[in-house]
Design a protein around this motif. Structure first.
Motif, PDB file in Angstrom:
ATOM      1  N   HIS A 165       0.814  -1.216   0.000  1.00 20.86           N
ATOM      2  CA  HIS A 165       0.000   0.000   0.000  1.00 20.86           C
ATOM      3  C   HIS A 165       0.849   1.269   0.000  1.00 20.86           C
ATOM      4  CE1 HIS A 165      -3.168  -2.850   1.091  1.00 20.86           C
ATOM      5  NE2 HIS A 165      -4.046  -1.920   0.782  1.00 20.86           N
ATOM      6  N   GLY A 166       2.152   1.145   0.135  1.00 26.69           N
ATOM      7  CA  GLY A 166       3.024   2.305   0.070  1.00 26.69           C
ATOM      8  C   GLY A 166       3.059   3.147   1.325  1.00 26.69           C
ATOM      9  N   THR A 167       2.671   2.600   2.456  1.00 25.12           N
ATOM     10  CA  THR A 167       2.723   3.371   3.702  1.00 25.12           C
ATOM     11  C   THR A 167       4.084   3.302   4.376  1.00 25.12           C
ATOM     12  OG1 THR A 167       1.856   1.467   4.927  1.00 25.12           O
ATOM     13  CG2 THR A 167       0.260   3.080   4.097  1.00 25.12           C
ATOM     14  N   ILE A 168       4.980   2.459   3.882  1.00 23.55           N
ATOM     15  CA  ILE A 168       6.320   2.345   4.443  1.00 23.55           C
ATOM     16  C   ILE A 168       7.312   2.314   3.285  1.00 23.55           C
ATOM     17  CG2 ILE A 168       6.360  -0.186   4.502  1.00 23.55           C
ATOM     18  CD1 ILE A 168       7.815   0.009   7.171  1.00 23.55           C
ATOM     19  N   THR A 169       8.459   2.951   3.469  1.00 21.10           N
ATOM     20  CA  THR A 169       9.464   3.026   2.413  1.00 21.10           C
ATOM     21  C   THR A 169      10.452   1.876   2.554  1.00 21.10           C
ATOM     22  OG1 THR A 169      10.827   4.493   3.773  1.00 21.10           O
ATOM     23  CG2 THR A 169       9.262   5.521   2.259  1.00 21.10           C
ATOM     24  N   PHE A 170      10.919   1.379   1.421  1.00 25.28           N
ATOM     25  CA  PHE A 170      11.904   0.307   1.407  1.00 25.28           C
ATOM     26  C   PHE A 170      12.645   0.358   0.081  1.00 25.28           C
ATOM     27  CE2 PHE A 170       8.044  -1.279  -0.404  1.00 25.28           C
ATOM     28  CZ  PHE A 170       8.428  -2.117  -1.439  1.00 25.28           C
ATOM     29  N   GLY A 171      13.837  -0.195   0.066  1.00 26.72           N
ATOM     30  CA  GLY A 171      14.676  -0.172  -1.122  1.00 26.72           C
ATOM     31  C   GLY A 171      14.315  -1.279  -2.094  1.00 26.72           C
ATOM     32  N   VAL A 172      14.344  -0.956  -3.378  1.00 27.61           N
ATOM     33  CA  VAL A 172      14.074  -1.922  -4.438  1.00 27.61           C
ATOM     34  C   VAL A 172      15.351  -2.114  -5.246  1.00 27.61           C
ATOM     35  CG1 VAL A 172      12.661  -2.473  -6.448  1.00 27.61           C
ATOM     36  CG2 VAL A 172      11.673  -1.206  -4.541  1.00 27.61           C
ATOM     37  N   GLU A 173      15.724  -3.337  -5.458  1.00 29.38           N
ATOM     38  CA  GLU A 173      16.938  -3.628  -6.207  1.00 29.38           C
ATOM     39  C   GLU A 173      16.792  -3.180  -7.661  1.00 29.38           C
ATOM     40  OE1 GLU A 173      19.775  -7.457  -7.339  1.00 29.38           O
ATOM     41  OE2 GLU A 173      17.954  -7.705  -6.148  1.00 29.38           O
ATOM     42  N   PHE A 174      17.797  -2.451  -8.144  1.00 29.63           N
ATOM     43  CA  PHE A 174      17.769  -1.943  -9.516  1.00 29.63           C
ATOM     44  C   PHE A 174      18.519  -2.906 -10.430  1.00 29.63           C
ATOM     45  CE2 PHE A 174      19.217   0.568 -13.113  1.00 29.63           C
ATOM     46  CZ  PHE A 174      18.067   1.249 -13.454  1.00 29.63           C
ATOM     47  N   ARG A 175      17.948  -3.142 -11.602  1.00 29.29           N
ATOM     48  CA  ARG A 175      18.566  -4.066 -12.544  1.00 29.29           C
ATOM     49  C   ARG A 175      18.177  -3.682 -13.963  1.00 29.29           C
ATOM     50  NH1 ARG A 175      18.138 -10.710 -12.425  1.00 29.29           N
ATOM     51  NH2 ARG A 175      19.567 -11.100 -14.162  1.00 29.29           N
ATOM     52  N   ASN A 176      19.146  -3.726 -14.864  1.00 29.88           N
ATOM     53  CA  ASN A 176      18.899  -3.468 -16.278  1.00 29.88           C
ATOM     54  C   ASN A 176      18.602  -4.784 -16.990  1.00 29.88           C
ATOM     55  OD1 ASN A 176      19.252  -0.646 -16.382  1.00 29.88           O
ATOM     56  ND2 ASN A 176      21.478  -0.887 -16.329  1.00 29.88           N
ATOM     57  N   PHE A 177      17.577  -4.773 -17.805  1.00 29.46           N
ATOM     58  CA  PHE A 177      17.181  -5.967 -18.547  1.00 29.46           C
ATOM     59  C   PHE A 177      17.452  -5.758 -20.034  1.00 29.46           C
ATOM     60  CE2 PHE A 177      14.641  -6.155 -14.710  1.00 29.46           C
ATOM     61  CZ  PHE A 177      14.725  -7.494 -14.354  1.00 29.46           C
ATOM     62  N   ASP A 178      17.884  -6.816 -20.673  1.00 31.67           N
ATOM     63  CA  ASP A 178      18.059  -6.823 -22.121  1.00 31.67           C
ATOM     64  C   ASP A 178      16.807  -7.444 -22.727  1.00 31.67           C
ATOM     65  OD1 ASP A 178      18.880  -6.778 -24.699  1.00 31.67           O
ATOM     66  OD2 ASP A 178      20.646  -8.054 -24.427  1.00 31.67           O
ATOM     67  N   TYR A 179      15.890  -6.586 -23.175  1.00 25.69           N
ATOM     68  CA  TYR A 179      14.605  -7.077 -23.666  1.00 25.69           C
ATOM     69  C   TYR A 179      14.724  -7.799 -25.001  1.00 25.69           C
ATOM     70  CZ  TYR A 179      12.512  -4.286 -19.979  1.00 25.69           C
ATOM     71  OH  TYR A 179      12.167  -3.778 -18.756  1.00 25.69           O
ATOM     72  N   ARG A 180      15.887  -7.743 -25.626  1.00 30.73           N
ATOM     73  CA  ARG A 180      16.065  -8.496 -26.861  1.00 30.73           C
ATOM     74  C   ARG A 180      16.058  -9.997 -26.612  1.00 30.73           C
ATOM     75  NH1 ARG A 180      21.473  -5.631 -28.877  1.00 30.73           N
ATOM     76  NH2 ARG A 180      21.921  -6.118 -26.693  1.00 30.73           N
ATOM     77  N   LEU A 181      16.296 -10.389 -25.376  1.00 33.81           N
ATOM     78  CA  LEU A 181      16.256 -11.808 -25.038  1.00 33.81           C
ATOM     79  C   LEU A 181      14.836 -12.323 -24.874  1.00 33.81           C
ATOM     80  CD1 LEU A 181      19.126 -11.861 -22.381  1.00 33.81           C
ATOM     81  CD2 LEU A 181      19.285 -12.433 -24.809  1.00 33.81           C
ATOM     82  N   TYR A 182      13.879 -11.405 -24.697  1.00 34.57           N
ATOM     83  CA  TYR A 182      12.503 -11.802 -24.441  1.00 34.57           C
ATOM     84  C   TYR A 182      11.572 -11.496 -25.611  1.00 34.57           C
ATOM     85  CZ  TYR A 182      14.546 -11.591 -19.764  1.00 34.57           C
ATOM     86  OH  TYR A 182      15.369 -11.742 -18.683  1.00 34.57           O
ATOM     87  N   TYR A 183      11.887 -10.456 -26.397  1.00 29.26           N
ATOM     88  CA  TYR A 183      11.038 -10.053 -27.515  1.00 29.26           C
ATOM     89  C   TYR A 183      11.865 -10.075 -28.800  1.00 29.26           C
ATOM     90  CZ  TYR A 183       8.255  -8.296 -23.619  1.00 29.26           C
ATOM     91  OH  TYR A 183       7.555  -8.184 -22.448  1.00 29.26           O
ATOM     92  N   LYS A 184      11.353 -10.763 -29.799  1.00 30.08           N
ATOM     93  CA  LYS A 184      12.097 -10.894 -31.056  1.00 30.08           C
ATOM     94  C   LYS A 184      12.169  -9.578 -31.815  1.00 30.08           C
ATOM     95  CE  LYS A 184      10.832 -15.756 -31.626  1.00 30.08           C
ATOM     96  NZ  LYS A 184      10.195 -16.770 -32.506  1.00 30.08           N
ATOM     97  N   ASP A 185      11.137  -8.743 -31.709  1.00 28.55           N
ATOM     98  CA  ASP A 185      11.094  -7.490 -32.457  1.00 28.55           C
ATOM     99  C   ASP A 185      11.766  -6.341 -31.718  1.00 28.55           C
ATOM    100  OD1 ASP A 185       9.657  -8.917 -34.309  1.00 28.55           O
ATOM    101  OD2 ASP A 185       7.705  -8.294 -33.515  1.00 28.55           O
ATOM    102  N   TRP A 186      12.339  -6.594 -30.560  1.00 22.00           N
ATOM    103  CA  TRP A 186      12.962  -5.520 -29.776  1.00 22.00           C
ATOM    104  C   TRP A 186      14.376  -5.276 -30.293  1.00 22.00           C
ATOM    105  CZ3 TRP A 186      10.331  -2.981 -25.874  1.00 22.00           C
ATOM    106  CH2 TRP A 186      11.072  -2.025 -25.158  1.00 22.00           C
ATOM    107  N   THR A 187      14.661  -4.033 -30.675  1.00 25.08           N
ATOM    108  CA  THR A 187      15.969  -3.698 -31.242  1.00 25.08           C
ATOM    109  C   THR A 187      16.754  -2.703 -30.401  1.00 25.08           C
ATOM    110  OG1 THR A 187      14.931  -1.971 -32.591  1.00 25.08           O
ATOM    111  CG2 THR A 187      15.166  -4.165 -33.584  1.00 25.08           C
ATOM    112  N   ALA A 188      16.139  -2.104 -29.403  1.00 31.00           N
ATOM    113  CA  ALA A 188      16.827  -1.088 -28.604  1.00 31.00           C
ATOM    114  C   ALA A 188      17.892  -1.730 -27.723  1.00 31.00           C
ATOM    115  CB  ALA A 188      15.822  -0.326 -27.744  1.00 31.00           C
ATOM    116  N   GLU A 189      18.962  -0.982 -27.532  1.00 32.98           N
ATOM    117  CA  GLU A 189      20.040  -1.453 -26.681  1.00 32.98           C
ATOM    118  C   GLU A 189      19.626  -1.364 -25.208  1.00 32.98           C
ATOM    119  OE1 GLU A 189      22.950  -2.695 -27.487  1.00 32.98           O
ATOM    120  OE2 GLU A 189      22.664  -2.517 -29.662  1.00 32.98           O
TER     121      GLU A 189
END
Length: 238
Positions: A165-189
């Motif tokens: 519900h967002g009433t308490i703050t907490f850290g979220v792990e940041f991670r970059n994903f390579d969407y070319r591995l999941y979508y065939k039409d994805w061309t962005a780096e």
């Protein structure tokens, strides 16, 4: 005529069964009969815990009576188990302090159960944050908190609900994903890796974190043929 052993045993069994039936059929007293366990009551066993709304709880935690009772410290700081010996030798936490009818089953309840206004709720994060480890969003150990298992389970449940519900703050792990591995039409780096002072996150926490070597089978050896080496080691032992 003296009673035999079998007769005495049957009488004891009949008496135990009768007492057990009387205990089951005994009616639970109403709150008006047993009374309410307010904060000024020392012996709360058999009494009902009063019910208060979350607004009353928040206003109580901002009041002078709350500040005088806990001196600005977490509510478990002044709590001590009613046991013999040191804190490291204390028994496991009790299952619950209040039964299914809402009555106290003991006089020395846990820090949350003993206070009539306190109970865990995601809408009051100030109470949840008192039971979190410093600098983290994880609850402290149950023995350190002094809570019963029922309240500790409610703490973890309401903590998860507060995050949703967002009433308490907490850290979220940041991670970059390579969407070319999941979508065939994805061309962005993929995005640039996160760096702090020229050090990449992947260098600090490589993926996978643990490298498991190839399992080596024990073949063509006599490691389990103990009888071959028994005489040699038996002579040394003698």
């Amino acid at each position: 005529m003296l009673a035999t052993g079998g007769t005495v045993a049957r009488r004891l069994i009949h008496s135990s069964y009768r007492l057990a039936c009387e205990g089951k059929t005994k009616e639970v007293p109403t709150p008006e009969e047993a009374g309410y366990a307010y904060n000024h009551v020392d012996r709360k066993k058999g009494m009902y815990k009063p019910q208060h709304s979350i607004a009353e709880q928040i206003s109580y935690m901002k009041s002078k009576s709350y500040a005088d009772a806990y001196k600005g410290l977490p509510i478990y700081r002044w709590y001590k188990r009613n046991i013999k010996g040191q804190s490291k030798l204390q028994p496991p936490p009790r299952l619950f302090c209040i039964d299914k009818h809402g009555r106290f089953n003991l006089n020395h309840a846990c820090p949350v159960c003993r206070d009539e206004y306190l109970y865990f709720d995601y809408r009051n994060p100030s109470l949840l944050e008192q039971f979190l480890a410093d600098g983290t969003d994880q609850p402290i150990d149950i023995l350190k908190s002094g809570l019963c298992r029922e309240q500790y389970t409610l703490l973890r449940a309401q903590l998860l609900k507060a995050k949703e519900h967002g009433t308490i703050t907490f850290g979220v792990e940041f991670r970059n994903f390579d969407y070319r591995l999941y979508y065939k039409d994805w061309t962005a780096e993929p995005g640039k890796p996160v760096e702090r002072a020229g050090i990449r996150l992947q260098d600090i926490h490589p993926d996978p974190l643990v490298h498991f070597p190839t399992f080596k089978n024990d073949k063509n050896n006599d490691w389990d043929e103990w009888w071959i080496r028994h005489d040699k080691f038996a002579r040394k032992a003698k």
